[in-house]
Design an enzyme around this catalytic site. Structure first.
Site, PDB file in Angstrom:
ATOM      1  N   LYS A 441       0.854  -1.182   0.000  1.00  0.00           N
ATOM      2  CA  LYS A 441       0.000   0.000   0.000  1.00  0.00           C
ATOM      3  C   LYS A 441       0.891   1.233   0.000  1.00  0.00           C
ATOM      4  O   LYS A 441       1.622   1.479   0.945  1.00  0.00           O
ATOM      5  CB  LYS A 441      -0.903  -0.014   1.236  1.00  0.00           C
ATOM      6  CG  LYS A 441      -2.291   0.413   0.898  1.00  0.00           C
ATOM      7  CD  LYS A 441      -3.284   0.118   1.980  1.00  0.00           C
ATOM      8  CE  LYS A 441      -4.675   0.423   1.445  1.00  0.00           C
ATOM      9  NZ  LYS A 441      -5.701   0.231   2.433  1.00  0.00           N
ATOM     10  N   TRP A 446      -3.199   0.665  -3.686  1.00  0.00           N
ATOM     11  CA  TRP A 446      -2.595  -0.649  -3.788  1.00  0.00           C
ATOM     12  C   TRP A 446      -1.749  -0.801  -5.035  1.00  0.00           C
ATOM     13  O   TRP A 446      -2.156  -0.410  -6.132  1.00  0.00           O
ATOM     14  CB  TRP A 446      -3.679  -1.733  -3.801  1.00  0.00           C
ATOM     15  CG  TRP A 446      -4.195  -2.026  -2.434  1.00  0.00           C
ATOM     16  CD1 TRP A 446      -3.683  -1.546  -1.252  1.00  0.00           C
ATOM     17  CD2 TRP A 446      -5.303  -2.850  -2.091  1.00  0.00           C
ATOM     18  NE1 TRP A 446      -4.420  -2.036  -0.207  1.00  0.00           N
ATOM     19  CE2 TRP A 446      -5.419  -2.827  -0.686  1.00  0.00           C
ATOM     20  CE3 TRP A 446      -6.206  -3.611  -2.830  1.00  0.00           C
ATOM     21  CZ2 TRP A 446      -6.401  -3.537  -0.002  1.00  0.00           C
ATOM     22  CZ3 TRP A 446      -7.181  -4.306  -2.156  1.00  0.00           C
ATOM     23  CH2 TRP A 446      -7.279  -4.282  -0.766  1.00  0.00           C
TER      24      TRP A 446
END
Ligand code: ADP
Length: 540
Positions: A441, A446
């Site tokens: 992250k 992401w």
């Protein structure tokens, strides 16, 4: 109102009886420790399976007992798959590549009474035999002439074990929910956990597995499972082939040997194979070096880890072999999704098709899927929303074997949390971006380590690639690219980053590249990211 249909049980015994009656002359060809090319028919196999079953009963194996196998893909292991389950006992397939302490743990946890072991694996068991008090005897998968010298308890050859037994048996009528096989997940953290399949789940999984938009197996095919029978039931092929009447070719201990695989394909006219991405690298390298061909091979199914596009392209462009990508888990018997294109997709450009084919595919019938956010809210199937993947179905485990505590990965509605993170598009195609514990992250967004790895292995100098997140003061995490160079290459990190620049989003570009001689793998061939994180980011 209840329907008026017969109450015949769905059992592995019924698969055996079907093949025995309808495909008695289909062949099974094996490479074994004691024979470079053993050859017989389904009728021969099941005749010997009945002798094995009589031997097991004669030994005192009772319904529900666990019987372990440490074996490669070959005809004796095939007989064990049917003989042990047929008498109502449980075939516990053990992955011989696990660490010795994991093997010790799972044999004791399963309380295996008998162990059937390939001669090549005997030395590994000799090292831990004193820690396996539950095992009463070891049956070595060979004949008396080839018996190794061994200190294993009550060791006997397989051929002498089944030797004088009659080849007739009245198979017991089993309830279809009787346990038939047991397989432990390799457990990268904590102890391995046992997945206990039953006859009904195996039969349903088999029928769905051979269907057209999955393995598409027929009596006209010759299948060579390169996925091991010691882990996740060789993806169901040892059950599917007898249902369809498919000739089986087993590479034995030579699964990783490109020369053996090529020879088996050409000589036995193999049309179909299946395995994890890494095994194909050996075959493709061998074909490249020797200029040999795999002319009869029509299709290869690749799963177990994300299949890099470079492998798909090499198979197709240089050898005319179509690759299907598939995804599954030990807990799912293991098939979950399978990638075939829908008719309207046949008209798309090659690039557009690849964008779909690199995904893990659509759910098979019997597999319900959903993706959820951190609060367990279901996310839309729009190909964008990414979340934790949950599954439910009649061949997905409802709990782990004998842990003493209820599973913490099943929710109240029976959904199993896969630990995989991904998206599902409007056509139902799943795309796995990461294991939840491997997710990177960066600045709240992401980054898919799988995507980055698969793009990086497309570089001509890269043999293998892994991506992990490393702590970063501003972005919280940034990707680090870890590379094994191809033999003789001296490619630099800068050159690889330059090459990646127009292939991935700008903010995905790894901050750094490190080179290693080897990337650590789990016993099932997956990259061991915990080890890489310990080494390169100081965390697990
Ligand atoms: P183990 O015994 O190593 O835990 P399994 O063989 O059950 O493993 O592995 C299941 C996991 O492997 C999946 O949860 C997923 O993370 C990974 N996997 C399997 N197939 C694919 C695929 N096609 N693409 C990406 N990941 C995959």
């Amino acid at each position: 109102m209840q329907g008026l249909m017969m109450d015949r049980q769905l059992t592995i015994t019924s698969i055996m009886e079907h093949a025995d009656n309808n495909h008695p002359n289909a062949e099974i060809v094996s490479v074994t420790c004691d024979s470079p090319r053993h050859r017989y028919t389904y009728a021969d196999a099941f005749r010997r399976t009945r002798r094995l079953a009589n031997a097991l009963i004669g030994y005192g194996v009772r319904p529900g007992d666990r019987v372990a196998t440490f074996a490669w893909n070959d005809y004796r292991h095939f007989e064990l798959y049917y003989g042990i389950a047929g008498v109502g006992a449980v075939t516990h397939t053990v992955n011989p590549r696990l660490f010795p302490d994991q093997i010790t743990y799972i044999v004791n946890h399963a309380e295996d009474r008998l162990v059937f072991v390939d001669p090549l694996i005997v030395p590994a068991l000799e090292k831990i035999k004193d820690d396996l008090p539950c095992v009463e005897a070891y049956i070595i998968l060979t004949d008396d002439d080839n018996m190794p010298d061994t200190g294993l308890k009550n060791a006997q050859s397989y051929e002498s074990f089944i030797g004088s037994q009659p080849d007739r048996i009245d198979w017991p009528e089993l309830d279809e929910k009787t346990a038939c096989c047991l397989c432990y997940t390799s457990g990268t953290t904590g102890n391995p956990k046992g997945v206990l399949y039953h006859h009904r789940s195996m039969v349903l999984h088999t029928l769905i597995g051979i269907s057209t938009d999955c393995f598409d197996l027929s009596v006209r095919d010759v299948v060579m499972p390169v996925v091991p029978m010691f882990h996740v039931n060789a993806w169901g092929l040892a059950y599917g082939a007898p249902v369809a009447g498919t000739k089986l070719v087993f590479p034995g201990p030579k699964m990783g040997d490109g020369a053996t695989l090529q020879a088996l394909i050409e000589e036995e006219q193999v049309t179909y194979s299946a395995g994890v991405p890494t095994v194909w690298l050996n075959l493709l390298k061998y074909l490249d070096e020797t200029g040999k061909q795999v002319g009869t091979l029509r299709r290869v199914v690749i799963g177990g880890s994300a299949c890099p596009r470079s492998i798909m392209e090499e198979f197709e462009e240089r050898h005319g072999v179509y690759v299907n990508h598939a995804w599954g888990m030990t807990e799912m018997s293991p098939l979950g999704t399978f990638n075939t294109l829908k008719p309207e997709m046949q008209k798309l450009s090659r690039e557009e098709q690849f964008a779909i084919r690199e995904k893990q595919g659509r759910a098979l019938y019997g597999v319900e899927m959903k993706i959820v956010d951190d609060e367990n809210n279901e996310l839309p199937w729009d190909g964008q929303s990414t979340g934790l993947l949950k599954v439910r179905g009649p061949f997905i485990c409802s709990d782990y074997y004998n842990t003493g505590v209820p599973s913490d990965v099943h929710d109240g509605d029976g959904w199993f949390s896969t630990g995989d993170v991904g998206s599902i598009d409007a056509e139902g195609y799943l795309q796995i971006t990461d294991r939840s514990k491997d997710v990177i992250k960066s600045g709240g967004e992401w980054i898919s380590s799988i995507d980055l790895e698969n793009t990086a292995v497309g570089h001509p100098d890269v043999a293998e690639a892994a991506v992990i997140g490393v702590p970063h003061p501003k972005w919280s995490e940034r990707p680090l690219l870890i590379i094994v160079r191809k033999e003789g290459s001296e490619v630099t990190g800068e050159a690889i980053l330059d090459w990646l620049r127009d292939k991935v989003a700008k903010w995905w570009l790894p901050d750094d590249v490190v080179f290693v001689d080897e990337i650590p793998h789990t016993a099932t061939g997956k990259i061991q990211k915990t080890e890489l994180r310990k080494r390169f980011s100081g965390s697990e």
